[in-house]
Design an enzyme around this catalytic site. Structure first.
Site, PDB file in Angstrom:
ATOM      1  N   CYS A   1      98.832  65.897   7.398  1.00  0.00           N
ATOM      2  CA  CYS A   1      98.207  67.031   6.712  1.00  0.00           C
ATOM      3  C   CYS A   1      98.301  68.263   7.614  1.00  0.00           C
ATOM      4  CB  CYS A   1      96.759  66.670   6.418  1.00  0.00           C
ATOM      5  SG  CYS A   1      95.659  68.063   6.184  1.00  0.00           S
ATOM      6  N   GLU A   2      98.804  69.351   7.072  1.00  0.00           N
ATOM      7  CA  GLU A   2      98.981  70.538   7.909  1.00  0.00           C
ATOM      8  C   GLU A   2      97.661  71.236   8.236  1.00  0.00           C
ATOM      9  OE1 GLU A   2      99.964  74.212   4.898  1.00  0.00           O
ATOM     10  OE2 GLU A   2     101.645  72.970   5.536  1.00  0.00           O
TER      11      GLU A   2
ATOM     12  N   HIS B   1      94.664  69.634   9.157  1.00  0.00           N
ATOM     13  CA  HIS B   1      93.936  68.981  10.251  1.00  0.00           C
ATOM     14  C   HIS B   1      94.836  68.144  11.154  1.00  0.00           C
ATOM     15  CE1 HIS B   1      91.008  69.509   6.905  1.00  0.00           C
ATOM     16  NE2 HIS B   1      90.277  69.984   7.887  1.00  0.00           N
TER      17      HIS B   1
END
Length: 196
Positions: free
Chosen positions: A88-89, A91
């Site tokens: 996920c960009e 987190h």
């Protein structure tokens, strides 16, 4: 799938920079950053991150083109239950699940394993599930120019499960489609086939 930086190349500028940064991060969060179990952690994490983001060095269209054949077949081709892992960009926590991909050829087909490799090429980047779904669809549509493409992705997101709302059993489903899949009957056929 090959890594952006080979695991043996521990002298590359990219690898060395990541390793240095992870050494500094450990010093910030761990009171005993020099203990035995952590000595090689920056090295291992640098290797892992480069592997997880190796998709940036891969051309997904070239994957399809490497095994593209003329074939007079115009029925649905489905590759389902393609396992993937991504980051996920927002987190930089993993999200993972299964991709289901269908296309209806228009005179050209590709090797079935190439569809799974395209999924991996987009998954091994900093991603959001919605964008990844559309990128896979667009790549297949633009490269093979089929009568239609449909992609459905089902994933679990660690950023929802480990932190924030902490909903461990939630699954996120995204879909995107072109051409013949704009017809409800064709979409329904695809959805029925992937549920079997």
């Amino acid at each position: 799938m090959s890594s952006l930086i080979p695991y043996s190349d521990e002298e590359s500028p990219q690898f060395l920079a990541l390793k240095r940064h992870y050494e500094e991060i450990l010093k910030i969060i761990e009171p005993d950053a020099g203990r035995e179990g952590l000595v090689r952690t920056p090295l291992r994490v640098a290797k892992t991150l480069l592997d997880f983001t190796s998709g940036y060095s891969i051309d997904p269209a070239a994957i399809l083109q490497s095994a593209m054949f003329h074939e007079d077949y115009s029925q649905m081709v489905i590759v389902k239950d393609i396992d993937f892992y991504s980051l996920c960009e927002h987190h930089m926590l993993p999200f993972y699940g299964k991709a289901h991909v269908a296309y209806i050829p228009n005179g050209r087909i590709t090797g079935l394993s190439k569809i799974a490799r395209v999924v991996d090429a987009f998954a091994r980047r900093l991603q959001v599930q919605e964008r990844m779904t559309s990128q896979i669809k667009d790549c297949i549509q633009e490269t093979l120019q089929p009568l239609g493409v449909m992609v459905v992705i089902e994933a679990s997101h660690m950023c929802m499960q480990m932190r924030g709302v902490e909903k461990q059993n939630s699954i996120t489903t995204t879909s995107d489609f072109t051409g013949a899949f704009k017809q409800a009957k064709t979409r329904e056929e695809f959805m029925n086939l992937i549920k079997r």
